[in-house]
Structure formats: C-alpha cells, structure tokens
Design a protein around this motif. Structure first.
Motif, short mmCIF file in Angstrom:
data_model
loop_
_atom_site.label_atom_id
_atom_site.label_comp_id
_atom_site.label_asym_id
_atom_site.label_seq_id
_atom_site.Cartn_x
_atom_site.Cartn_y
_atom_site.Cartn_z
N GLN A 181 5.78 -4.90 -0.29
CA GLN A 181 5.97 -5.28 1.10
C GLN A 181 6.73 -6.60 1.12
O GLN A 181 6.26 -7.60 0.57
N PHE A 182 7.90 -6.57 1.71
CA PHE A 182 8.75 -7.76 1.78
C PHE A 182 8.37 -8.55 3.03
O PHE A 182 8.79 -8.21 4.14
N THR A 183 7.55 -9.56 2.86
CA THR A 183 6.96 -10.29 3.99
C THR A 183 7.79 -11.47 4.46
O THR A 183 7.52 -12.03 5.52
N LYS A 184 8.79 -11.86 3.69
CA LYS A 184 9.59 -13.03 4.03
C LYS A 184 11.07 -12.69 4.04
O LYS A 184 11.55 -11.96 3.17
N ALA A 185 11.77 -13.23 5.02
CA ALA A 185 13.22 -13.03 5.08
C ALA A 185 13.89 -13.88 4.00
O ALA A 185 13.35 -14.91 3.59
N GLY A 186 15.03 -13.43 3.53
CA GLY A 186 15.78 -14.20 2.54
C GLY A 186 16.43 -13.30 1.52
O GLY A 186 16.46 -12.08 1.67
N GLU A 187 16.95 -13.94 0.47
CA GLU A 187 17.57 -13.21 -0.63
C GLU A 187 16.71 -13.38 -1.87
O GLU A 187 16.34 -14.50 -2.23
N PHE A 188 16.39 -12.27 -2.49
CA PHE A 188 15.59 -12.25 -3.70
C PHE A 188 16.33 -11.43 -4.74
O PHE A 188 17.39 -10.88 -4.46
N GLN A 189 15.77 -11.35 -5.92
CA GLN A 189 16.44 -10.62 -6.99
C GLN A 189 15.51 -9.62 -7.63
O GLN A 189 14.29 -9.69 -7.49
N GLY A 191 8.77 -7.37 6.53
CA GLY A 191 7.54 -6.65 6.85
C GLY A 191 7.52 -5.22 6.34
O GLY A 191 6.47 -4.59 6.30
N GLU A 192 8.68 -4.70 5.95
CA GLU A 192 8.78 -3.32 5.48
C GLU A 192 8.12 -3.15 4.11
O GLU A 192 8.25 -4.00 3.24
N THR A 193 7.44 -2.03 3.95
CA THR A 193 6.88 -1.65 2.66
C THR A 193 7.72 -0.51 2.12
O THR A 193 7.90 0.51 2.79
N VAL A 194 8.28 -0.72 0.92
CA VAL A 194 9.12 0.30 0.30
C VAL A 194 8.60 0.68 -1.08
O VAL A 194 7.93 -0.12 -1.74
N ASP A 204 0.86 -1.17 0.00
CA ASP A 204 0.00 0.00 0.00
C ASP A 204 0.91 1.23 0.00
O ASP A 204 1.69 1.42 0.94
N PRO A 205 0.84 2.08 -1.04
CA PRO A 205 1.70 3.26 -1.09
C PRO A 205 1.60 4.15 0.16
O PRO A 205 2.59 4.75 0.56
N ALA A 206 0.44 4.17 0.80
CA ALA A 206 0.26 4.99 2.00
C ALA A 206 1.06 4.44 3.18
O ALA A 206 1.29 5.15 4.16
N ARG A 207 1.49 3.20 3.09
CA ARG A 207 2.25 2.57 4.18
C ARG A 207 3.74 2.41 3.88
O ARG A 207 4.46 1.80 4.66
N ALA A 208 4.19 2.96 2.75
CA ALA A 208 5.61 2.87 2.42
C ALA A 208 6.41 3.66 3.45
O ALA A 208 6.11 4.82 3.72
N THR A 209 7.43 3.01 4.03
CA THR A 209 8.23 3.65 5.06
C THR A 209 9.43 4.39 4.48
O THR A 209 10.03 5.22 5.15
N ARG A 210 9.80 4.05 3.24
CA ARG A 210 10.91 4.75 2.60
C ARG A 210 10.88 4.52 1.09
O ARG A 210 10.24 3.61 0.60
N THR A 211 11.62 5.38 0.41
CA THR A 211 11.76 5.29 -1.04
C THR A 211 13.20 4.92 -1.34
O THR A 211 14.13 5.50 -0.79
#
Length: 164
Positions: A136-144, A77-80, A49-56
C-alpha cells in the motif's frame, strides 16, 4: 582482545545476525501470510492486505539487469500486487524503498552476498519463477525498486515508482 577488535567482532556479529535472520517465508513458492498486527509504516508505504489489492502490476526481470516496465505509477493510498517474474537464468530480486535505503542495503548485500529476504517489500526470485509483493503506497512521491544482488544494482537494475 583489544577494545577495537571487540567492537569490530560485535559489529560483524550484529550484521551477520541480521543477514541470517531473513527466512524463507517471503520467498517465491512460499508466499508470506498477511498479518495486520505486524504491519509497519515505512517512508514508502506499508505491507498491503492482498484482499484489498485494487490491481496487479507485472514486472519482468532479466539477465540484462533490467526491469520491464522500469517505471510504475500508482495512486496514493492504493494497494497493488506486484508480480515480479524472473525471465533470466540467475537469481534476481525486487526490493521497494527509498533511494537512500536501497543504496545502504546494496552495500550490505556486497558484504553478505548470500543474504536472503523475508520482508514484505522484498521478493527474492529464482530463475523461471515469480514472486509477489502486496504494498500500500501511503505517501506521495518518487520511490524505487531494485535488484540488490551484488553487481545487479550497480549495473542499473533499478526502477521507479511514482505515487500521485
């Protein structure tokens, strides 16, 4: 028509239909609207949700087939808001995913090079413009993240997201 020809024709139709289904809603200059009822979980998170983005986080794309920066770190859990700016002279894109998913999509792009994208984890960016992904990155790990324009992925236009 033989059964084999019929099966091949059906497969080609299904793949082409998927390729053509990508509309213009998520493209640069025509931002996609957030609709919480349409959010789907993936192996690498979900539309944010863009309204919940904590950083750009700003990421540049170049005709040297590189992203700058090429490595990002976010908290689980962070939304960027990812702002991908095409500093080059050719079309580029930023697509989030797992390495396996991106490899599969890159192969599909070779078969359908004109395919455009309308998924929340993708930004198709024309030269001199920017596109956005709110995730929103809901899972820990490495992605691309990668540019899947034919030849770009193969040239190394790939970055890494570490979710802690």
């Amino acid at each position: 028509m033989s059964m084999k020809s019929a099966a091949l024709a059906t497969a080609a139709f299904v793949l082409a239909s998927g390729a053509l289904a990508h509309g213009n809603e998520g493209h640069a200059g025509n931002p996609r609207k957030f609709d919480a009822s349409r959010v789907e979980d993936t192996a690498f998170g979900r539309e944010g949700d863009p309204a919940r983005a904590t950083r750009t986080i700003r990421v540049d794309m170049s005709d040297a087939m590189r992203f700058t920066p090429a490595e990002l770190t976010v908290k689980r859990g962070e939304t960027v808001k990812l702002v991908a700016t095409n500093k080059g002279q050719v079309l580029h894109e930023m697509v989030l995913g797992t390495s396996v998913e991106l490899q599969k999509h890159a192969e599909l792009m070779k078969k359908f090079p004109g395919m455009e994208h309308d998924e929340p984890h993708m930004a198709h960016v024309k030269p001199g413009t920017s596109g956005e992904i709110v995730w929103q990155f809901t899972k820990a790990g490495e992605f691309q993240f990668a540019c899947l324009i034919p030849g770009h992925f193969e040239a190394g236009m790939v970055g890494k997201v570490t979710v802690k």
